[in-house]
Design a protein around this motif. Structure first.
Motif, mmCIF file in Angstrom:
data_model
loop_
_atom_site.group_PDB
_atom_site.id
_atom_site.type_symbol
_atom_site.label_atom_id
_atom_site.label_comp_id
_atom_site.label_asym_id
_atom_site.label_seq_id
_atom_site.Cartn_x
_atom_site.Cartn_y
_atom_site.Cartn_z
ATOM 1 N N VAL A 53 32.490 83.158 88.596
ATOM 2 C CA VAL A 53 32.346 81.949 89.422
ATOM 3 C C VAL A 53 31.541 82.268 90.679
ATOM 4 O O VAL A 53 30.644 81.505 91.056
ATOM 5 C CB VAL A 53 33.724 81.348 89.782
ATOM 6 C CG1 VAL A 53 33.588 80.220 90.792
ATOM 7 C CG2 VAL A 53 34.430 80.858 88.519
ATOM 8 N N ALA A 54 31.828 83.393 91.312
ATOM 9 C CA ALA A 54 31.090 83.778 92.518
ATOM 10 C C ALA A 54 29.605 83.954 92.200
ATOM 11 O O ALA A 54 28.738 83.478 92.949
ATOM 12 C CB ALA A 54 31.663 85.064 93.105
ATOM 13 N N ARG A 55 29.300 84.580 91.089
ATOM 14 C CA ARG A 55 27.900 84.778 90.692
ATOM 15 C C ARG A 55 27.224 83.436 90.410
ATOM 16 O O ARG A 55 26.111 83.182 90.886
ATOM 17 C CB ARG A 55 27.825 85.669 89.459
ATOM 18 C CG ARG A 55 26.409 85.921 88.994
ATOM 19 C CD ARG A 55 26.405 86.933 87.845
ATOM 20 N NE ARG A 55 25.052 87.180 87.415
ATOM 21 C CZ ARG A 55 24.460 86.567 86.389
ATOM 22 N NH1 ARG A 55 25.116 85.674 85.678
ATOM 23 N NH2 ARG A 55 23.218 86.854 86.052
ATOM 24 N N ASP A 56 27.884 82.586 89.646
ATOM 25 C CA ASP A 56 27.313 81.279 89.322
ATOM 26 C C ASP A 56 27.080 80.435 90.571
ATOM 27 O O ASP A 56 26.065 79.740 90.685
ATOM 28 C CB ASP A 56 28.207 80.529 88.339
ATOM 29 C CG ASP A 56 28.226 81.161 86.955
ATOM 30 O OD1 ASP A 56 27.358 82.020 86.660
ATOM 31 O OD2 ASP A 56 29.112 80.801 86.165
ATOM 32 N N MET A 57 28.015 80.515 91.517
ATOM 33 C CA MET A 57 27.865 79.758 92.753
ATOM 34 C C MET A 57 26.704 80.305 93.593
ATOM 35 O O MET A 57 25.977 79.540 94.228
ATOM 36 C CB MET A 57 29.167 79.759 93.550
ATOM 37 C CG MET A 57 30.243 78.914 92.892
ATOM 38 S SD MET A 57 31.791 78.891 93.808
ATOM 39 C CE MET A 57 31.327 77.835 95.186
ATOM 40 N N ALA A 58 26.513 81.614 93.598
ATOM 41 C CA ALA A 58 25.389 82.212 94.329
ATOM 42 C C ALA A 58 24.055 81.776 93.709
ATOM 43 O O ALA A 58 23.111 81.457 94.427
ATOM 44 C CB ALA A 58 25.505 83.731 94.347
ATOM 45 N N ILE A 59 23.995 81.715 92.389
ATOM 46 C CA ILE A 59 22.776 81.276 91.717
ATOM 47 C C ILE A 59 22.489 79.815 92.048
ATOM 48 O O ILE A 59 21.346 79.452 92.367
ATOM 49 C CB ILE A 59 22.883 81.497 90.194
ATOM 50 C CG1 ILE A 59 22.879 83.006 89.891
ATOM 51 C CG2 ILE A 59 21.758 80.785 89.447
ATOM 52 C CD1 ILE A 59 23.276 83.357 88.468
ATOM 53 N N ALA A 60 23.518 78.970 92.019
ATOM 54 C CA ALA A 60 23.344 77.553 92.351
ATOM 55 C C ALA A 60 22.924 77.388 93.811
ATOM 56 O O ALA A 60 22.047 76.568 94.132
ATOM 57 C CB ALA A 60 24.632 76.786 92.068
ATOM 58 N N GLU A 61 23.513 78.154 94.706
ATOM 59 C CA GLU A 61 23.161 78.097 96.126
ATOM 60 C C GLU A 61 21.703 78.508 96.335
ATOM 61 O O GLU A 61 20.987 77.894 97.117
ATOM 62 C CB GLU A 61 24.082 78.999 96.940
ATOM 63 C CG GLU A 61 23.702 79.152 98.395
ATOM 64 C CD GLU A 61 23.785 77.873 99.210
ATOM 65 O OE1 GLU A 61 23.156 77.816 100.288
ATOM 66 O OE2 GLU A 61 24.491 76.929 98.797
ATOM 67 N N ARG A 62 21.265 79.524 95.640
ATOM 68 C CA ARG A 62 19.873 79.969 95.750
ATOM 69 C C ARG A 62 18.924 78.831 95.345
ATOM 70 O O ARG A 62 17.905 78.593 96.004
ATOM 71 C CB ARG A 62 19.662 81.199 94.876
ATOM 72 C CG ARG A 62 18.236 81.622 94.688
ATOM 73 C CD ARG A 62 17.583 82.159 95.937
ATOM 74 N NE ARG A 62 16.301 82.755 95.514
ATOM 75 C CZ ARG A 62 15.336 83.079 96.312
ATOM 76 N NH1 ARG A 62 15.474 82.927 97.599
ATOM 77 N NH2 ARG A 62 14.229 83.590 95.849
ATOM 78 N N GLN A 63 19.254 78.119 94.281
ATOM 79 C CA GLN A 63 18.430 76.984 93.861
ATOM 80 C C GLN A 63 18.376 75.916 94.957
ATOM 81 O O GLN A 63 17.315 75.353 95.238
ATOM 82 C CB GLN A 63 18.961 76.381 92.560
ATOM 83 C CG GLN A 63 18.766 77.274 91.359
ATOM 84 C CD GLN A 63 17.314 77.611 91.098
ATOM 85 O OE1 GLN A 63 16.428 76.793 91.303
ATOM 86 N NE2 GLN A 63 17.049 78.832 90.669
ATOM 87 N N GLN A 64 19.514 75.649 95.590
ATOM 88 C CA GLN A 64 19.551 74.664 96.675
ATOM 89 C C GLN A 64 18.718 75.131 97.864
ATOM 90 O O GLN A 64 18.016 74.341 98.499
ATOM 91 C CB GLN A 64 20.994 74.390 97.101
ATOM 92 C CG GLN A 64 21.784 73.647 96.056
ATOM 93 C CD GLN A 64 23.244 73.452 96.460
ATOM 94 O OE1 GLN A 64 23.694 73.946 97.487
ATOM 95 N NE2 GLN A 64 23.983 72.732 95.643
ATOM 96 N N GLN A 65 18.803 76.408 98.180
ATOM 97 C CA GLN A 65 18.013 76.959 99.286
ATOM 98 C C GLN A 65 16.519 76.815 99.008
ATOM 99 O O GLN A 65 15.752 76.455 99.897
ATOM 100 C CB GLN A 65 18.363 78.437 99.502
ATOM 101 C CG GLN A 65 19.736 78.674 100.070
ATOM 102 C CD GLN A 65 20.093 80.144 100.122
ATOM 103 O OE1 GLN A 65 19.294 81.017 99.793
ATOM 104 N NE2 GLN A 65 21.322 80.440 100.535
ATOM 105 N N LEU A 66 16.109 77.093 97.773
ATOM 106 C CA LEU A 66 14.693 76.974 97.416
ATOM 107 C C LEU A 66 14.233 75.520 97.471
ATOM 108 O O LEU A 66 13.117 75.247 97.924
ATOM 109 C CB LEU A 66 14.444 77.563 96.023
ATOM 110 C CG LEU A 66 14.583 79.080 95.925
ATOM 111 C CD1 LEU A 66 14.471 79.514 94.471
ATOM 112 C CD2 LEU A 66 13.549 79.784 96.782
ATOM 113 N N GLN A 67 15.082 74.598 97.034
ATOM 114 C CA GLN A 67 14.731 73.178 97.109
ATOM 115 C C GLN A 67 14.575 72.734 98.565
ATOM 116 O O GLN A 67 13.640 72.021 98.906
ATOM 117 C CB GLN A 67 15.787 72.328 96.403
ATOM 118 C CG GLN A 67 15.729 72.444 94.902
ATOM 119 C CD GLN A 67 16.869 71.727 94.212
ATOM 120 O OE1 GLN A 67 17.788 71.231 94.855
ATOM 121 N NE2 GLN A 67 16.820 71.675 92.889
#
Length: 75
Positions: A53-67
């Protein structure tokens, strides 16, 4: 061990696994750098969320940061 599991995973740009000291369960970090503006980062605890879950949330957060970065660059 968790370290060997992390090394076996495919890498993702801007998403890293950190362990500050021996015995610490670690955390995933999403980080995005912007030239002249610094960086944005957010960490996700393996102890609190669990490894996957922590890894998946970090990946999702990275996508939001890039957007957000892309939106700011276009403004």
């Amino acid at each position: 061990t968790i370290i060997s599991t992390v090394r076996a995973l495919p890498t993702r740009s801007g998403v890293q696994f950190k362990t500050p000291r021996a015995g610490h369960p670690g955390y995933w970090v999403a980080i995005t750098y912007t030239a002249g503006k610094g960086s944005v980062s957010r960490s996700f605890s393996v102890r609190t969320l669990g490894y996957e879950v922590a890894r998946d949330m970090a990946i999702a957060e990275r996508q939001q940061q890039l957007q957000a970065k892309t939106s700011a660059d276009e403004a």
